[in-house]
Write a protein that holds these residues in place. Structure first.
Motif, PDB file in Angstrom:
ATOM      1  N   ASP A  66     -11.058   5.748 -15.699  1.00 22.53           N
ATOM      2  CA  ASP A  66     -11.445   6.199 -14.363  1.00 22.53           C
ATOM      3  C   ASP A  66     -10.680   5.384 -13.331  1.00 22.53           C
ATOM      4  O   ASP A  66     -11.133   4.341 -12.868  1.00 22.53           O
ATOM      5  CB  ASP A  66     -12.954   6.036 -14.191  1.00 22.53           C
ATOM      6  CG  ASP A  66     -13.436   6.557 -12.842  1.00 22.53           C
ATOM      7  OD1 ASP A  66     -12.676   7.302 -12.204  1.00 22.53           O
ATOM      8  OD2 ASP A  66     -14.558   6.201 -12.440  1.00 22.53           O
ATOM      9  N   ASN A  67      -9.485   5.859 -12.979  1.00 23.13           N
ATOM     10  CA  ASN A  67      -8.627   5.149 -12.037  1.00 23.13           C
ATOM     11  C   ASN A  67      -8.489   5.991 -10.767  1.00 23.13           C
ATOM     12  O   ASN A  67      -8.010   7.125 -10.817  1.00 23.13           O
ATOM     13  CB  ASN A  67      -7.253   4.906 -12.671  1.00 23.13           C
ATOM     14  CG  ASN A  67      -6.398   3.954 -11.863  1.00 23.13           C
ATOM     15  OD1 ASN A  67      -6.256   4.120 -10.663  1.00 23.13           O
ATOM     16  ND2 ASN A  67      -5.831   2.968 -12.536  1.00 23.13           N
ATOM     17  N   PRO A  68      -8.858   5.472  -9.598  1.00 25.57           N
ATOM     18  CA  PRO A  68      -8.875   6.279  -8.374  1.00 25.57           C
ATOM     19  C   PRO A  68      -7.519   6.403  -7.671  1.00 25.57           C
ATOM     20  O   PRO A  68      -7.429   7.092  -6.646  1.00 25.57           O
ATOM     21  CB  PRO A  68      -9.867   5.514  -7.489  1.00 25.57           C
ATOM     22  CG  PRO A  68      -9.697   4.083  -7.902  1.00 25.57           C
ATOM     23  CD  PRO A  68      -9.423   4.121  -9.385  1.00 25.57           C
ATOM     24  N   TYR A  69      -6.487   5.773  -8.176  1.00 24.08           N
ATOM     25  CA  TYR A  69      -5.212   5.735  -7.460  1.00 24.08           C
ATOM     26  C   TYR A  69      -4.298   6.867  -7.932  1.00 24.08           C
ATOM     27  O   TYR A  69      -3.907   6.927  -9.108  1.00 24.08           O
ATOM     28  CB  TYR A  69      -4.552   4.369  -7.636  1.00 24.08           C
ATOM     29  CG  TYR A  69      -5.437   3.258  -7.124  1.00 24.08           C
ATOM     30  CD1 TYR A  69      -5.452   2.933  -5.772  1.00 24.08           C
ATOM     31  CD2 TYR A  69      -6.307   2.587  -7.987  1.00 24.08           C
ATOM     32  CE1 TYR A  69      -6.301   1.938  -5.289  1.00 24.08           C
ATOM     33  CE2 TYR A  69      -7.153   1.596  -7.511  1.00 24.08           C
ATOM     34  CZ  TYR A  69      -7.152   1.275  -6.164  1.00 24.08           C
ATOM     35  OH  TYR A  69      -7.993   0.303  -5.679  1.00 24.08           O
ATOM     36  N   GLU A  70      -3.931   7.749  -7.022  1.00 26.77           N
ATOM     37  CA  GLU A  70      -3.197   8.959  -7.376  1.00 26.77           C
ATOM     38  C   GLU A  70      -1.773   8.686  -7.823  1.00 26.77           C
ATOM     39  O   GLU A  70      -1.164   9.519  -8.496  1.00 26.77           O
ATOM     40  CB  GLU A  70      -3.194   9.929  -6.180  1.00 26.77           C
ATOM     41  CG  GLU A  70      -4.580  10.463  -5.837  1.00 26.77           C
ATOM     42  CD  GLU A  70      -4.547  11.473  -4.702  1.00 26.77           C
ATOM     43  OE1 GLU A  70      -3.449  11.689  -4.151  1.00 26.77           O
ATOM     44  OE2 GLU A  70      -5.616  12.028  -4.372  1.00 26.77           O
TER      45      GLU A  70
END
Length: 517
Positions: A66-70
């Motif tokens: 779960d990584n929020p950086y596009e």
């Protein structure tokens, strides 16, 4: 963010406090081009953005995170393009031994030019992350990684160390010893800062003074670290955090142990303990509380004859023991009924432990209730001669000595003790060996060159065998005299524990270290 359970990609997630502290070590300004080669859930990315860095590239092999950086590129750094360069590379590479690697990761490494050039199946997965990162740094670019410490002094990581020495310099090493930086991980970790294509004569070693997982505030306090300045590492050497003075002392020590046929000592050219002593780890009962006999008077004569005198690590002090115990030990090929008849009191003692005894690791053999699980090196310890015992593991925080202790010919070591007996070619007294192993020279050498994990030095067979040894030149009357003085004072100390004898022993050993043949 706390560390999570390690998965097939060797992921241990870095805490926010550690990640932020590492970002503050960056010396480039915020316009720098930055790479995070194994970004996990993005803790470093968040801290980089928090501190103003915007030109960021990130790779992550595991798309399930779960990584929020596009801007994260979900691919393996190992096979990513090698022609893109960066000013800063920062992160926490994955730690996986070759034998634990997924097959597709092994296949990827087999196709890697860098892996094929520098590494083999004895190497850890994170080695390629360090080396490839350096390859992709610009000149004067900086690499800041957190990783286990062990690779800094093992044989199979020598190619990585030599590559690093040849292509730049370490400027700072933050040594956390046994501080639990990652949940459920018992290892010694370091943070290092490395600069490419820049020669630096010395580096700063920052030893963390705390014992608990550090907070952001704790890391920022000057008092949290003890600073030592050490020389830059050289090609072909293990990386040890020793000052120039300490290195010179160790070199002098090794030279004093040089083989007589050689004019100058270099690595491997000096005598070692293993050249003059047989070394073995102690016997394993598998359940000490069942075999330890506290009241010998309760046994019959046959049972008393079956006892062995033993030392465990807790019984040992420097030069001598302070306690001991007796264990029941038989190897008769008999059935349980016969055993119960011959050894009724011992049998009654063992019965309450039957279930625990049945669950002992049996080393591949069918184990009877009354048998030791692994009477290893029994033949060695049956030899009718004095021997030296040392705990298999020794914590050295706040200590300046180890616990090499004399034991008589009838005493056996148990599994947490390593035994040392003279070979036939060793003319020196066992008491000379005892004094020598307890000397400050050996302590300092082992502290830096032994098998050290965090604050614990290991004394299994190989590490003990590797200790440099200073044999007596028996044709030299002065050396013979010093040998005899050392032996006499050591024997007296073993008998009396008179602390006034210790500086006498040390003084005579120091004279011997400087004797010239």
């Amino acid at each position: 963010m706390m560390a999570k359970t390690k998965n097939k990609y060797g992921q241990y997630f870095t805490s926010a406090s550690i990640a932020e502290y590492m970002v503050t070590l960056i010396t480039h300004d915020v316009s720098a081009k930055v790479l995070e080669p194994s970004c996990g859930e993005g803790v470093f990315l968040g801290m980089l953005e928090k501190h103003g860095f915007g030109n960021i590239t990130a790779y992550e092999i595991d798309p399930t995170l779960d990584n929020p950086y596009e801007y994260v590129d979900y691919r393996s750094f190992v096979s990513s393009p090698e022609d893109e360069n960066f000013d800063v590379i920062i992160g926490n590479p994955p730690y996986i031994r070759w034998r634990n690697l997924e097959e597709h990761l092994k296949a990827e490494l087999a196709q890697s030019r860098l892996w094929s050039l520098y590494f083999n199946s004895m190497c850890d997965y994170f080695f390629i992350f360090i080396l490839k990162s350096i390859e992709q740094l610009n000149d004067a670019g900086e690499l800041i990684f957190i990783c286990p410490e062990y690779w800094m002094n093992t044989t199979h990581s020598e190619s990585l160390r030599d590559y690093m020495v040849a292509h730049g310099s370490l400027t700072d090493i933050y040594h956390f010893k046994e501080v639990p930086l990652f949940e459920g991980v018992a290892s010694s970790f370091v943070i290092f800062r490395y600069v490419k294509s820049v020669a630096v004569a010395s580096m700063n070693v920052w030893r963390y003074a705390g014992k608990k997982r550090p907070t952001t505030e704790g890391l920022q306090k000057a008092s949290s670290f003890v600073l030592t300045t050490v020389p830059q590492f050289e090609p072909g050497e293990r990386w040890i955090f020793a000052t120039s003075e300490e290195r010179l002392s160790m070199i002098s020590f090794e030279r004093s142990c040089r083989k007589r046929c050689l004019p100058v000592a270099s690595s491997g050219d000096y005598y070692r303990i293993g050249d003059f002593c047989d070394i073995g780890n102690g016997m394993v009962s598998g359940l000490d509380k069942a075999f330890r006999i506290e009241d010998v008077s309760l046994l019959n004569e046959r049972e008393r004859d079956a006892l062995i005198h033993v030392y465990k690590a807790k019984d040992l002090r420097c030069f001598r023991n302070v306690s001991d115990s007796y264990y029941f030990f038989v190897k008769e090929d008999i059935d349980e009924e016969t055993f119960a008849n011959r050894y009724p009191n011992v049998y009654s003692r063992l019965i309450p432990y039957r279930d625990e005894l049945s669950k002992r690791y049996s080393y591949g053999k069918e184990l009877k209730m009354w048998e030791f699980a692994f009477p290893r090196n029994e033949a060695l310890f049956r030899r009718p001669e004095y021997r030296i015992f040392v705990p298999c593991k020794e914590r050295i925080s706040n200590k300046n000595h180890f616990r090499f202790a004399i034991a008589d010919p009838e005493t056996f070591p148990l599994q947490d003790v390593t035994g040392i007996l003279k070979k036939s070619n060793c003319r020196e007294s066992i008491y000379y060996l005892l004094a020598y192993l307890n000397s400050s020279r050996v302590f300092e050498w082992l502290k830096h060159n032994g098998v050290v994990k965090g604050e614990v030095v290991e004394f299994s067979e190989s590490p003990v065998a590797s200790i440099p040894y200073r044999p007596i030149v028996w044709e030299n009357a002065r050396e013979v005299e010093l040998h005899d003085r050392i032996v006499q004072a050591t024997q007296q100390y073993v008998r009396t524990a008179d602390a006034a004898l210790l500086p006498i022993i040390e003084k005579n050993l120091e004279k011997l270290f400087y004797e010239q043949d």
